[in-house]
Structure formats: C-alpha cells, structure tokens
Design a protein around this motif. Structure first.
Motif, PDB file in Angstrom:
ATOM      1  N   LEU A 181      75.051  31.792  60.447  1.00 37.09           N
ATOM      2  CA  LEU A 181      75.505  30.671  61.268  1.00 37.09           C
ATOM      3  C   LEU A 181      75.993  29.535  60.391  1.00 37.09           C
ATOM      4  O   LEU A 181      75.677  29.478  59.193  1.00 37.09           O
ATOM      5  N   LYS A 182      76.768  28.611  60.965  1.00 32.41           N
ATOM      6  CA  LYS A 182      77.363  27.508  60.211  1.00 32.41           C
ATOM      7  C   LYS A 182      76.597  26.200  60.333  1.00 32.41           C
ATOM      8  O   LYS A 182      76.844  25.270  59.575  1.00 32.41           O
ATOM      9  N   ASN A 183      75.697  26.090  61.312  1.00 28.83           N
ATOM     10  CA  ASN A 183      75.008  24.804  61.523  1.00 28.83           C
ATOM     11  C   ASN A 183      73.498  25.008  61.534  1.00 28.83           C
ATOM     12  O   ASN A 183      72.860  25.001  62.585  1.00 28.83           O
ATOM     13  N   PRO A 184      72.902  25.231  60.359  1.00 20.90           N
ATOM     14  CA  PRO A 184      71.448  25.460  60.312  1.00 20.90           C
ATOM     15  C   PRO A 184      70.678  24.261  60.861  1.00 20.90           C
ATOM     16  O   PRO A 184      71.048  23.116  60.632  1.00 20.90           O
ATOM     17  N   GLN A 185      69.601  24.586  61.592  1.00 19.61           N
ATOM     18  CA  GLN A 185      68.796  23.551  62.217  1.00 19.61           C
ATOM     19  C   GLN A 185      67.499  23.275  61.466  1.00 19.61           C
ATOM     20  O   GLN A 185      66.691  22.443  61.886  1.00 19.61           O
ATOM     21  N   GLY A 186      67.277  23.961  60.349  1.00 25.38           N
ATOM     22  CA  GLY A 186      66.074  23.757  59.571  1.00 25.38           C
ATOM     23  C   GLY A 186      66.325  23.991  58.104  1.00 25.38           C
ATOM     24  O   GLY A 186      67.465  24.230  57.666  1.00 25.38           O
ATOM     25  N   ALA A 187      65.256  23.925  57.309  1.00 27.09           N
ATOM     26  CA  ALA A 187      65.398  24.167  55.873  1.00 27.09           C
ATOM     27  C   ALA A 187      65.986  25.547  55.610  1.00 27.09           C
ATOM     28  O   ALA A 187      66.794  25.734  54.700  1.00 27.09           O
ATOM     29  N   LEU A 188      65.579  26.515  56.429  1.00 31.36           N
ATOM     30  CA  LEU A 188      66.170  27.852  56.400  1.00 31.36           C
ATOM     31  C   LEU A 188      66.311  28.305  57.839  1.00 31.36           C
ATOM     32  O   LEU A 188      65.358  28.235  58.616  1.00 31.36           O
ATOM     33  N   HIS A 189      67.488  28.762  58.184  1.00 27.87           N
ATOM     34  CA  HIS A 189      67.755  29.153  59.566  1.00 27.87           C
ATOM     35  C   HIS A 189      68.533  30.457  59.551  1.00 27.87           C
ATOM     36  O   HIS A 189      69.626  30.537  58.996  1.00 27.87           O
ATOM     37  N   VAL A 190      67.945  31.496  60.165  1.00 21.70           N
ATOM     38  CA  VAL A 190      68.586  32.808  60.235  1.00 21.70           C
ATOM     39  C   VAL A 190      68.929  33.097  61.690  1.00 21.70           C
ATOM     40  O   VAL A 190      68.050  33.087  62.562  1.00 21.70           O
ATOM     41  N   ASP A 191      70.201  33.350  61.942  1.00 21.84           N
ATOM     42  CA  ASP A 191      70.651  33.716  63.286  1.00 21.84           C
ATOM     43  C   ASP A 191      70.781  35.231  63.345  1.00 21.84           C
ATOM     44  O   ASP A 191      71.786  35.793  62.929  1.00 21.84           O
ATOM     45  N   GLY A 192      69.738  35.882  63.870  1.00 18.11           N
ATOM     46  CA  GLY A 192      69.705  37.341  63.845  1.00 18.11           C
ATOM     47  C   GLY A 192      70.869  38.001  64.546  1.00 18.11           C
ATOM     48  O   GLY A 192      71.426  38.986  64.058  1.00 18.11           O
ATOM     49  N   ALA A 193      71.255  37.471  65.711  1.00 17.86           N
ATOM     50  CA  ALA A 193      72.341  38.080  66.477  1.00 17.86           C
ATOM     51  C   ALA A 193      73.689  37.439  66.184  1.00 17.86           C
ATOM     52  O   ALA A 193      74.709  37.876  66.727  1.00 17.86           O
ATOM     53  N   LYS A 194      73.699  36.406  65.353  1.00 22.19           N
ATOM     54  CA  LYS A 194      74.921  35.667  65.011  1.00 22.19           C
ATOM     55  C   LYS A 194      75.671  35.231  66.268  1.00 22.19           C
ATOM     56  O   LYS A 194      76.874  35.426  66.402  1.00 22.19           O
ATOM     57  N   ASP A 195      74.889  34.649  67.215  1.00 17.85           N
ATOM     58  CA  ASP A 195      75.489  34.236  68.477  1.00 17.85           C
ATOM     59  C   ASP A 195      75.437  32.719  68.682  1.00 17.85           C
ATOM     60  O   ASP A 195      75.752  32.225  69.762  1.00 17.85           O
ATOM     61  N   ASN A 196      75.021  31.948  67.646  1.00 17.89           N
ATOM     62  CA  ASN A 196      74.953  30.496  67.795  1.00 17.89           C
ATOM     63  C   ASN A 196      76.345  29.883  67.741  1.00 17.89           C
ATOM     64  O   ASN A 196      77.254  30.396  67.060  1.00 17.89           O
ATOM     65  N   ALA A 197      76.494  28.760  68.439  1.00 16.91           N
ATOM     66  CA  ALA A 197      77.777  28.054  68.421  1.00 16.91           C
ATOM     67  C   ALA A 197      78.008  27.412  67.058  1.00 16.91           C
ATOM     68  O   ALA A 197      77.075  27.174  66.282  1.00 16.91           O
ATOM     69  N   ALA A 198      79.274  27.111  66.756  1.00 19.14           N
ATOM     70  CA  ALA A 198      79.615  26.531  65.456  1.00 19.14           C
ATOM     71  C   ALA A 198      79.110  25.108  65.307  1.00 19.14           C
ATOM     72  O   ALA A 198      78.874  24.629  64.202  1.00 19.14           O
ATOM     73  N   THR A 199      78.917  24.439  66.435  1.00 22.82           N
ATOM     74  CA  THR A 199      78.415  23.064  66.399  1.00 22.82           C
ATOM     75  C   THR A 199      77.365  22.889  67.486  1.00 22.82           C
ATOM     76  O   THR A 199      77.288  23.682  68.431  1.00 22.82           O
ATOM     77  N   GLY A 200      76.585  21.827  67.328  1.00 27.88           N
ATOM     78  CA  GLY A 200      75.597  21.513  68.346  1.00 27.88           C
ATOM     79  C   GLY A 200      74.324  22.340  68.217  1.00 27.88           C
ATOM     80  O   GLY A 200      74.213  23.237  67.376  1.00 27.88           O
ATOM     81  N   THR A 201      73.375  22.001  69.059  1.00 30.53           N
ATOM     82  CA  THR A 201      72.087  22.703  69.055  1.00 30.53           C
ATOM     83  C   THR A 201      72.193  23.988  69.864  1.00 30.53           C
ATOM     84  O   THR A 201      72.668  23.965  71.003  1.00 30.53           O
ATOM     85  N   PRO A 202      71.768  25.115  69.314  1.00 30.83           N
ATOM     86  CA  PRO A 202      71.821  26.381  70.058  1.00 30.83           C
ATOM     87  C   PRO A 202      70.970  26.319  71.326  1.00 30.83           C
ATOM     88  O   PRO A 202      70.000  25.567  71.419  1.00 30.83           O
ATOM     89  N   THR A 203      71.333  27.137  72.303  1.00 29.70           N
ATOM     90  CA  THR A 203      70.564  27.225  73.539  1.00 29.70           C
ATOM     91  C   THR A 203      69.273  28.003  73.290  1.00 29.70           C
ATOM     92  O   THR A 203      69.107  28.663  72.256  1.00 29.70           O
ATOM     93  N   ALA A 204      68.366  27.950  74.269  1.00 32.34           N
ATOM     94  CA  ALA A 204      67.099  28.684  74.147  1.00 32.34           C
ATOM     95  C   ALA A 204      67.350  30.179  74.029  1.00 32.34           C
ATOM     96  O   ALA A 204      66.665  30.879  73.279  1.00 32.34           O
ATOM     97  N   ALA A 205      68.365  30.674  74.766  1.00 30.24           N
ATOM     98  CA  ALA A 205      68.683  32.102  74.694  1.00 30.24           C
ATOM     99  C   ALA A 205      69.217  32.471  73.315  1.00 30.24           C
ATOM    100  O   ALA A 205      68.903  33.537  72.777  1.00 30.24           O
ATOM    101  N   GLN A 206      70.028  31.603  72.736  1.00 27.48           N
ATOM    102  CA  GLN A 206      70.545  31.855  71.387  1.00 27.48           C
ATOM    103  C   GLN A 206      69.433  31.765  70.347  1.00 27.48           C
ATOM    104  O   GLN A 206      69.399  32.522  69.381  1.00 27.48           O
TER     105      GLN A 206
END
Length: 297
Positions: free
Chosen positions: A26-51
C-alpha cells in the motif's frame, strides 16, 4: 517524500521517512509498519474496516500489533470487523517453569486426555475452565389434565417460563440431562375439589422414560374428606388435594426424566389438575398451583 519500489509488477512498498512509516502492499501506511494483505486499500485516506480486516499494523506510538485492527488496544489485538478472529495455538513440550507464568498452550496428550487450553502459573500448567450454562427450567401448568386413579400419568403440555439450556420438552414434559451431574426437581401440584376417599394418597414420581423405571417418588396422604358415611354424619364435602415434592437426582448426560402423578383419591373416574382459566391474569384464584422447577448444581 515517498519512494515506490516495483519488482516484476507484483510487489510494492512505500516508506515515509519523515514519520518512519513503512507500508507493504500500500502507499499510505497507517502505522510504523503496515501490511495490506489483499492490497485493497485506497491510495489516500484511512482504509475502511473491511479493507483493514486483511491488514497487519504496528502502532507507531505504542508498538502494539493489530491484526485487522488499526488502533490496537493491547500488545496483540485481533478484534477486527472480519469473522476470522480465531487465535491458533499448538502444543509445547516445555514445562511450566521454562514457559513462564502467563504462557498459554493447546494440549491433547496430558491427563485428562483430550483437547484443552492450559495456562502456566510459572510452576504448573493449569487447565483453563469455562463454566457451562447450567440447566434451569421453570414451567407452569395452565392446561387441563386429568390424572387417572391407579395409573401414573405424565404431566405434559407445560407452559415454559424459562429453560436456560433447552433441556425441557414442554409438550411431553420430559427433561433431558445436558451433562453428568446433580439435579434438583421441585414439583407443586393441586387437584380440583372432589369427595376423596379417607386415607387416600397422591404419589409424585420422577420417571426415567428410557429405562422405564421410577428414579424417586414422594407420597402425600389425605384423609380429611367427608365421604357420606355414618362417621361423617352421612354428609359429603369436596376437598382439594395438593402438595409439593422435592428430589435431588444424580443423572448421566442424556438421561430423560418425566414428572408423573398417581392417586387413589376417588374410587372411579379421574380428578383434574386445578389450572387457571385465564393464564394472562396472575391474580386468577386458580393460577399458580401446578409448577415445575429443575436446577442443575
């Protein structure tokens, strides 16, 4: 400033050097380390609960790890919006001293043999115990039923007020023990008025419907009715027979117990149980006479 690193078009990561945040997938990590397993997070903003449900994040302030959780409240927080929140454990051959106090393991081999969770207190492995929902049945009789002399009759068609473990069949009046244990049965009963025989009796029976055996019985005797004899000045008087019975039984899981009544109050025919004509009115004078309570200890 962010840098993207591409490898064969299937992997990318992002680093925010200003905040020391690393994102994988993902392009917008929300923590010190952030792994998006399904690579479904948006490019900006806070991901949804489902994401977020398929993400792993390390909080940049606390260092807590969230699995599907953006703001973990404990060192390992898995309470996500997803449904796959189980924690997988396996066994260990370490003793409780080496594992240390607070260690948790899944065990099958040690006594008692079978699957269980164990917790170390630093000295001994202890089985984690979860108390089962104990059986509690409260029922009342609000439908007419005749009890035939010289033939024990199951009390059926109960109105269930409470059944904590779904162990009671109201239609048949049969209770099924959910587990090995000790159970107390309390029965109260009352018949309609009748000219009853001198020295008559009512027997409450607690009956195993599988083995066709009486597990326990309680007797009530009656002799106060005026039956029209010379001793009664040739007069008759209607009398209501009633009482209560309490027994405590040790039952195996699956044992089926029915509550029965037998009587010889009258010489022929039958006597009906006294029940209300208006179940919705607790002040009805015929309400509340016939009740059954079952409690698992």
């Amino acid at each position: 400033m962010r840098f993207l690193i591409f490898s064969c078009g299937v992997f990318y990561s992002s680093v925010n050097p200003l905040f020391s945040q690393v994102g994988i997938g993902l392009k917008n990590p929300q923590g010190a380390l952030h792994v998006d397993g399904a690579k479904d997070n948006a490019a900006t903003g806070t991901p949804t609960a489902a994401q977020a449900a398929n993400d792993v994040i390390i909080n940049k302030t606390t260092g807590f790890v969230g699995v599907g959780v953006f703001n973990p409240q404990v060192k390992m927080d898995m309470r996500s919006a997803g449904t796959e929140n189980a924690l997988g454990l396996n066994t260990t051959t370490m003793n409780a001293v080496d594992a240390g106090a607070g260690a948790v393991r899944y065990d099958v081999a040690n006594i008692p043999v079978g699957p269980k969770i164990e917790v170390s207190d630093g000295m001994v492995w202890h089985k984690a115990y979860i108390a089962p929902q104990k059986a509690v049945v409260v029922a009342r009789k609000i439908s007419t039923q005749s009890i035939i002399p010289n033939s024990a009759t199951n009390i059926n068609n109960w109105n269930v007020v409470r059944d904590m473990s779904n162990s009671f069949d109201a239609s048949s009046g049969i209770f099924t023990a959910p587990r090995d244990g000790t159970y107390t049965f309390l029965l109260t009963f009352n018949f309609n008025g009748a000219v009853i025989n001198d020295g008559s009796r009512v027997e409450s029976q607690f009956y195993n419907t599988t083995t066709n055996t009486v597990l326990a019985s309680v007797y009530k005797t009656f002799g106060q009715s005026m039956t029209g004899t010379a001793d009664d000045a040739n007069s008759t008087r209607s009398t209501q027979a009633g009482g209560s019975s309490t027994v405590t039984l040790t039952l195996l899981a699956g044992t089926k117990v029915a509550t029965r009544l037998w009587h010889n109050l009258v010489s022929s025919g039958s006597v009906e149980l006294r029940v209300t004509t208006n179940p919705a009115d607790p002040t009805n004078p015929d309400d509340g006479f016939n009740n059954l309570t079952i409690i698992e200890h």
